[in-house]
Design a protein around this motif. Structure first.
Motif, short mmCIF file in Angstrom:
data_model
loop_
_atom_site.label_atom_id
_atom_site.label_comp_id
_atom_site.label_asym_id
_atom_site.label_seq_id
_atom_site.Cartn_x
_atom_site.Cartn_y
_atom_site.Cartn_z
N LEU A 76 14.09 45.23 13.94
CA LEU A 76 15.00 44.42 13.13
C LEU A 76 15.01 44.91 11.68
CD1 LEU A 76 14.23 40.86 14.53
CD2 LEU A 76 16.45 42.03 14.63
N ASP A 77 14.01 45.70 11.32
CA ASP A 77 13.94 46.26 9.96
C ASP A 77 14.72 47.56 9.82
OD1 ASP A 77 12.31 44.19 9.01
OD2 ASP A 77 10.50 45.19 9.74
N THR A 78 15.32 48.03 10.92
CA THR A 78 16.16 49.23 10.86
C THR A 78 17.27 49.02 9.83
OG1 THR A 78 15.76 49.70 13.19
CG2 THR A 78 17.68 50.76 12.19
N THR A 79 17.48 50.02 8.99
CA THR A 79 18.48 49.92 7.92
C THR A 79 19.79 50.58 8.32
OG1 THR A 79 16.73 49.92 6.25
CG2 THR A 79 18.94 50.47 5.50
N LEU A 80 20.88 49.89 8.08
CA LEU A 80 22.21 50.45 8.32
C LEU A 80 22.91 50.72 6.99
CD1 LEU A 80 23.69 48.27 11.22
CD2 LEU A 80 22.32 50.35 11.38
N PRO A 81 23.64 51.84 6.90
CA PRO A 81 24.41 52.10 5.68
C PRO A 81 25.64 51.20 5.61
CG PRO A 81 24.87 53.79 7.33
CD PRO A 81 23.81 52.91 7.92
N ILE A 82 26.01 50.82 4.40
CA ILE A 82 27.22 50.03 4.17
C ILE A 82 28.08 50.78 3.18
CG2 ILE A 82 28.15 47.83 3.35
CD1 ILE A 82 25.40 46.59 3.99
N SER A 83 29.29 51.13 3.58
CA SER A 83 30.22 51.81 2.67
C SER A 83 30.93 50.77 1.80
CB SER A 83 31.25 52.59 3.49
OG SER A 83 32.37 52.92 2.69
N PRO A 84 31.22 51.11 0.56
CA PRO A 84 32.05 50.21 -0.26
C PRO A 84 33.37 49.85 0.42
CG PRO A 84 31.05 51.87 -1.66
CD PRO A 84 30.71 52.26 -0.24
N ASP A 85 33.85 50.72 1.30
CA ASP A 85 35.07 50.41 2.04
C ASP A 85 34.86 49.24 3.01
OD1 ASP A 85 36.39 52.47 0.78
OD2 ASP A 85 36.02 53.92 2.39
N ASP A 86 33.59 48.98 3.35
CA ASP A 86 33.28 47.87 4.25
C ASP A 86 33.30 46.52 3.54
OD1 ASP A 86 32.79 49.48 6.54
OD2 ASP A 86 30.77 49.93 5.83
N TRP A 87 33.16 46.53 2.21
CA TRP A 87 33.08 45.27 1.48
C TRP A 87 34.38 44.49 1.61
CZ3 TRP A 87 31.17 48.01 -3.61
CH2 TRP A 87 29.83 48.38 -3.46
N VAL A 88 34.27 43.23 2.01
CA VAL A 88 35.44 42.34 2.05
C VAL A 88 35.11 41.10 1.22
CG1 VAL A 88 36.29 43.17 4.27
CG2 VAL A 88 34.67 41.25 4.21
N ASP A 89 36.13 40.30 0.96
CA ASP A 89 35.95 39.10 0.14
C ASP A 89 35.08 38.06 0.84
OD1 ASP A 89 37.53 40.22 -1.80
OD2 ASP A 89 39.37 39.23 -1.13
N PHE A 90 34.59 37.11 0.05
CA PHE A 90 33.79 35.99 0.55
C PHE A 90 32.56 36.49 1.32
CE2 PHE A 90 38.40 34.95 0.93
CZ PHE A 90 38.50 34.20 -0.23
N SER A 91 31.83 37.41 0.70
CA SER A 91 30.69 38.04 1.36
C SER A 91 29.56 38.22 0.36
CB SER A 91 31.10 39.41 1.93
OG SER A 91 29.99 40.26 2.07
N VAL A 92 28.35 37.75 0.71
CA VAL A 92 27.21 37.96 -0.19
C VAL A 92 26.79 39.42 -0.22
CG1 VAL A 92 26.34 35.60 0.01
CG2 VAL A 92 25.52 37.34 1.59
N ILE A 93 27.09 40.15 0.86
CA ILE A 93 26.84 41.60 0.87
C ILE A 93 27.71 42.28 -0.19
CG2 ILE A 93 26.94 43.73 2.24
CD1 ILE A 93 24.87 41.85 3.38
N SER A 94 28.99 41.93 -0.21
CA SER A 94 29.92 42.50 -1.18
C SER A 94 29.59 42.07 -2.60
CB SER A 94 31.36 42.07 -0.85
OG SER A 94 31.70 42.42 0.47
#
Length: 261
Positions: free
Chosen positions: A63-81
């Motif tokens: 569960l600690d495996t890390t996944l990359p997140i591209s800025p293109d993935d960021w959408v509104d209403f998201s704590v990740i974004s």
């Protein structure tokens, strides 16, 4: 209880799909439009959660495996974004997907396993009407009429299997319940419940739909409840009605008194 619920459903300005299932006795107490499919909104994130944990388990991933997140993935209403994250652990993505209904997290997870895997898994666990056809916030596909679908019957089936911990090994089964119990959105099923109720649930909403589905745990009875509103014109009014329906059920099943609409 059934008569009160039926009256509330009939008087609703919106289209109501619902079920109440006594999990302690395995008895379906009441339902309405159980088999009619509708736009799932974010409640489809619950079977996605289970499918991802099955994938993690099967492939012996951490569960600690890390996944990359591209800025293109960021959408509104998201704590990740909001945090401008460019990577995250599987665990964090799964938790945010549920407790704040994070759409960036959901889309990264969908990309990790693919829609075909998810839809195959949904069928494998007995979901007949649940299908993922677009990523979250994909308004272009939605405008073309391509949407994610489910039914009250599928959600009743899914939450029964979650409650019985049939879908995953014990640690992961408990993790599903724990994550659902940490839900931060409480404006529907929990809206009018005075007590600090343990509710493992997931909401979902779009401009024309409002849903909430989950498991209520109490000292006397455990039950699952799902209320799904479509053709909604006023989301706040729809969430209030879900709350009123939930209160009637809770009053009858847990408090042992006839609820009022």
């Amino acid at each position: 209880m059934e008569q009160i619920i039926e009256k509330m459903v009939q008087e609703s300005p919106y289209n109501v799909h619902l079920f109440v299932h006594n999990l302690t006795t395995n008895q379906l107490l009441t339902s309405h439009q159980l088999e009619t499919a509708f736009s799932s909104a974010s409640v489809i994130k619950v079977p996605i959660l289970i499918a991802l944990l099955s994938y993690i388990e099967h492939n012996k991933l951490s569960l600690d495996t890390t996944l990359p997140i591209s800025p293109d993935d960021w959408v509104d209403f998201s704590v990740i974004s909001e945090q401008r994250l460019t990577q995250s652990t599987l665990y964090d993505l799964l938790v945010w997907m549920i407790i704040t209904s994070d759409n960036t997290a959901t889309n990264v997870l969908i990309d990790e396993v693919g829609m075909s895997f998810l839809n195959d898994y949904f069928r494998h666990i007995g979901l007949q009407d649940t299908v993922l056809q677009r990523k979250m916030m994909d308004v272009e596909r939605l405008a073309q009429g391509i949407d994610n679908r489910t039914s009250a019957r599928d959600m009743a089936h899914l939450f029964t299997r979650i409650y019985r911990q049939e879908l995953l090994t014990a640690p992961y089964s408990q993790l599903v319940i724990d994550i659902l119990s940490r839900q931060r959105v409480h404006d529907s099923l929990k809206r009018y419940l005075v007590e600090d109720v343990k509710l493992a649930h997931k909401t979902g909403g779009l401009d024309t739909v409002d849903h909430d589905v989950g498991i209520v745990y109490s000292s006397t009875i455990d039950y699952s409840i799902g209320v799904f509103m479509t053709n909604v014109m006023d989301n706040e009014q729809a969430r209030q009605l879900i709350g009123r329906l939930s209160k009637v059920v809770y009053a009858q099943l847990v408090e042992g008194k006839e609820g009022h609409s």
